[in-house]
Design a protein around this motif. Sequence first.
Motif, PDB file in Angstrom:
ATOM      1  N   GLU A 180       0.827  -1.205   0.000  1.00  0.00           N
ATOM      2  CA  GLU A 180       0.000   0.000   0.000  1.00  0.00           C
ATOM      3  C   GLU A 180       0.865   1.260   0.000  1.00  0.00           C
ATOM      4  O   GLU A 180       0.591   2.209  -0.742  1.00  0.00           O
ATOM      5  N   GLU A 181       1.906   1.280   0.804  1.00  0.00           N
ATOM      6  CA  GLU A 181       2.794   2.448   0.851  1.00  0.00           C
ATOM      7  C   GLU A 181       3.490   2.670  -0.488  1.00  0.00           C
ATOM      8  O   GLU A 181       3.629   3.808  -0.955  1.00  0.00           O
ATOM      9  N   VAL A 182       3.914   1.585  -1.122  1.00  0.00           N
ATOM     10  CA  VAL A 182       4.536   1.693  -2.449  1.00  0.00           C
ATOM     11  C   VAL A 182       3.545   2.292  -3.446  1.00  0.00           C
ATOM     12  O   VAL A 182       3.895   3.174  -4.235  1.00  0.00           O
ATOM     13  N   LEU A 183       2.308   1.854  -3.391  1.00  0.00           N
ATOM     14  CA  LEU A 183       1.298   2.347  -4.334  1.00  0.00           C
ATOM     15  C   LEU A 183       0.944   3.804  -4.070  1.00  0.00           C
ATOM     16  O   LEU A 183       0.745   4.581  -5.015  1.00  0.00           O
ATOM     17  N   LEU A 184       0.877   4.197  -2.814  1.00  0.00           N
ATOM     18  CA  LEU A 184       0.616   5.605  -2.504  1.00  0.00           C
ATOM     19  C   LEU A 184       1.777   6.487  -2.980  1.00  0.00           C
ATOM     20  O   LEU A 184       1.566   7.555  -3.560  1.00  0.00           O
ATOM     21  N   GLN A 185       3.000   6.042  -2.743  1.00  0.00           N
ATOM     22  CA  GLN A 185       4.176   6.772  -3.228  1.00  0.00           C
ATOM     23  C   GLN A 185       4.148   6.861  -4.753  1.00  0.00           C
ATOM     24  O   GLN A 185       4.423   7.904  -5.339  1.00  0.00           O
ATOM     25  N   SER A 186       3.766   5.765  -5.390  1.00  0.00           N
ATOM     26  CA  SER A 186       3.691   5.738  -6.849  1.00  0.00           C
ATOM     27  C   SER A 186       2.604   6.648  -7.387  1.00  0.00           C
ATOM     28  O   SER A 186       2.741   7.186  -8.490  1.00  0.00           O
ATOM     29  N   ALA A 187       1.535   6.839  -6.623  1.00  0.00           N
ATOM     30  CA  ALA A 187       0.468   7.737  -7.070  1.00  0.00           C
ATOM     31  C   ALA A 187       1.009   9.146  -7.274  1.00  0.00           C
ATOM     32  O   ALA A 187       0.630   9.832  -8.219  1.00  0.00           O
ATOM     33  N   VAL A 188       1.913   9.559  -6.408  1.00  0.00           N
ATOM     34  CA  VAL A 188       2.492  10.898  -6.516  1.00  0.00           C
ATOM     35  C   VAL A 188       3.466  10.980  -7.696  1.00  0.00           C
ATOM     36  O   VAL A 188       3.429  11.931  -8.478  1.00  0.00           O
ATOM     37  N   TYR A 189       4.316   9.978  -7.859  1.00  0.00           N
ATOM     38  CA  TYR A 189       5.401  10.064  -8.839  1.00  0.00           C
ATOM     39  C   TYR A 189       5.118   9.390 -10.177  1.00  0.00           C
ATOM     40  O   TYR A 189       5.773   9.703 -11.164  1.00  0.00           O
ATOM     41  N   CYS A 190       4.151   8.472 -10.219  1.00  0.00           N
ATOM     42  CA  CYS A 190       3.817   7.795 -11.475  1.00  0.00           C
ATOM     43  C   CYS A 190       2.461   8.215 -12.011  1.00  0.00           C
ATOM     44  O   CYS A 190       2.153   7.938 -13.159  1.00  0.00           O
ATOM     45  N   GLY A 191       1.651   8.832 -11.166  1.00  0.00           N
ATOM     46  CA  GLY A 191       0.334   9.292 -11.575  1.00  0.00           C
ATOM     47  C   GLY A 191      -0.782   8.513 -10.915  1.00  0.00           C
ATOM     48  O   GLY A 191      -0.673   7.310 -10.670  1.00  0.00           O
ATOM     49  N   VAL A 192      -1.849   9.232 -10.621  1.00  0.00           N
ATOM     50  CA  VAL A 192      -3.004   8.638  -9.964  1.00  0.00           C
ATOM     51  C   VAL A 192      -3.648   7.545 -10.819  1.00  0.00           C
ATOM     52  O   VAL A 192      -3.987   6.477 -10.289  1.00  0.00           O
ATOM     53  N   PRO A 193      -3.841   7.727 -12.118  1.00  0.00           N
ATOM     54  CA  PRO A 193      -4.451   6.638 -12.901  1.00  0.00           C
ATOM     55  C   PRO A 193      -3.629   5.343 -12.856  1.00  0.00           C
ATOM     56  O   PRO A 193      -4.202   4.253 -12.736  1.00  0.00           O
ATOM     57  N   ALA A 194      -2.310   5.457 -12.931  1.00  0.00           N
ATOM     58  CA  ALA A 194      -1.463   4.263 -12.859  1.00  0.00           C
ATOM     59  C   ALA A 194      -1.593   3.598 -11.499  1.00  0.00           C
ATOM     60  O   ALA A 194      -1.698   2.367 -11.399  1.00  0.00           O
ATOM     61  N   ALA A 195      -1.600   4.397 -10.440  1.00  0.00           N
ATOM     62  CA  ALA A 195      -1.738   3.835  -9.094  1.00  0.00           C
ATOM     63  C   ALA A 195      -3.131   3.255  -8.882  1.00  0.00           C
ATOM     64  O   ALA A 195      -3.283   2.228  -8.207  1.00  0.00           O
ATOM     65  N   ASN A 196      -4.136   3.874  -9.448  1.00  0.00           N
ATOM     66  CA  ASN A 196      -5.501   3.365  -9.334  1.00  0.00           C
ATOM     67  C   ASN A 196      -5.588   1.959  -9.922  1.00  0.00           C
ATOM     68  O   ASN A 196      -6.163   1.044  -9.310  1.00  0.00           O
ATOM     69  N   THR A 197      -5.013   1.774 -11.092  1.00  0.00           N
ATOM     70  CA  THR A 197      -4.985   0.447 -11.714  1.00  0.00           C
ATOM     71  C   THR A 197      -4.207  -0.528 -10.836  1.00  0.00           C
ATOM     72  O   THR A 197      -4.640  -1.664 -10.612  1.00  0.00           O
ATOM     73  N   ALA A 198      -3.069  -0.072 -10.317  1.00  0.00           N
ATOM     74  CA  ALA A 198      -2.239  -0.930  -9.468  1.00  0.00           C
ATOM     75  C   ALA A 198      -2.971  -1.335  -8.193  1.00  0.00           C
ATOM     76  O   ALA A 198      -2.865  -2.487  -7.760  1.00  0.00           O
ATOM     77  N   PHE A 199      -3.718  -0.404  -7.589  1.00  0.00           N
ATOM     78  CA  PHE A 199      -4.490  -0.744  -6.392  1.00  0.00           C
ATOM     79  C   PHE A 199      -5.499  -1.842  -6.703  1.00  0.00           C
ATOM     80  O   PHE A 199      -5.679  -2.772  -5.905  1.00  0.00           O
ATOM     81  N   GLY A 200      -6.172  -1.763  -7.841  1.00  0.00           N
ATOM     82  CA  GLY A 200      -7.139  -2.792  -8.207  1.00  0.00           C
ATOM     83  C   GLY A 200      -6.484  -4.151  -8.384  1.00  0.00           C
ATOM     84  O   GLY A 200      -7.003  -5.169  -7.896  1.00  0.00           O
ATOM     85  N   ILE A 201      -5.356  -4.172  -9.055  1.00  0.00           N
ATOM     86  CA  ILE A 201      -4.631  -5.431  -9.276  1.00  0.00           C
ATOM     87  C   ILE A 201      -4.125  -5.980  -7.951  1.00  0.00           C
ATOM     88  O   ILE A 201      -4.304  -7.166  -7.642  1.00  0.00           O
ATOM     89  N   ALA A 202      -3.483  -5.121  -7.162  1.00  0.00           N
ATOM     90  CA  ALA A 202      -2.918  -5.575  -5.886  1.00  0.00           C
ATOM     91  C   ALA A 202      -4.010  -6.071  -4.943  1.00  0.00           C
ATOM     92  O   ALA A 202      -3.825  -7.083  -4.256  1.00  0.00           O
ATOM     93  N   ASP A 203      -5.131  -5.383  -4.900  1.00  0.00           N
ATOM     94  CA  ASP A 203      -6.231  -5.797  -4.027  1.00  0.00           C
ATOM     95  C   ASP A 203      -6.697  -7.205  -4.386  1.00  0.00           C
ATOM     96  O   ASP A 203      -6.928  -8.045  -3.504  1.00  0.00           O
ATOM     97  N   ARG A 204      -6.808  -7.464  -5.688  1.00  0.00           N
ATOM     98  CA  ARG A 204      -7.216  -8.805  -6.138  1.00  0.00           C
ATOM     99  C   ARG A 204      -6.186  -9.857  -5.740  1.00  0.00           C
ATOM    100  O   ARG A 204      -6.537 -10.909  -5.204  1.00  0.00           O
ATOM    101  N   ILE A 205      -4.921  -9.569  -5.942  1.00  0.00           N
ATOM    102  CA  ILE A 205      -3.856 -10.527  -5.616  1.00  0.00           C
ATOM    103  C   ILE A 205      -3.784 -10.748  -4.106  1.00  0.00           C
ATOM    104  O   ILE A 205      -3.654 -11.884  -3.640  1.00  0.00           O
ATOM    105  N   ILE A 206      -3.880  -9.671  -3.332  1.00  0.00           N
ATOM    106  CA  ILE A 206      -3.840  -9.796  -1.870  1.00  0.00           C
ATOM    107  C   ILE A 206      -5.010 -10.652  -1.390  1.00  0.00           C
ATOM    108  O   ILE A 206      -4.830 -11.529  -0.538  1.00  0.00           O
TER     109      ILE A 206
END
Length: 119
Positions: free
Chosen positions: A85-111
Amino acid sequence: MATRRSVLGDAHVDRAVARTTAFTSGFQDFITRYAWGEIWTRPGLSRETRRCLTLTAMIATGRHDEFALHVRAGLQDGLTPEVIEEVLLQSAVYCGVPAANTAFGIADRIIAEETGSAG
């Protein structure tokens, strides 16, 4: 190959090796020697740090399948949902919210698949 198996898990590596063809054998040899034999074995960063950097790189470049692979492997190797979660929040700032939004969905499913509960 031992590092590759340790980082990604035997099942993934076995599938990748089984899919190797004459055309892809050179790449399989390259990735095993270079990524797993040279980079992941260097002493300068911890395994957890390397995993976090890899997740961020997969988010930044939109490599969703590889991102899912590394989330799953990270969880199996002790990376916690909280660290992800911390990696994804950090990525939201530096990689963009849409990219992090997609990543949160994928990670949530895998978790959920790996732990039996949503991240």
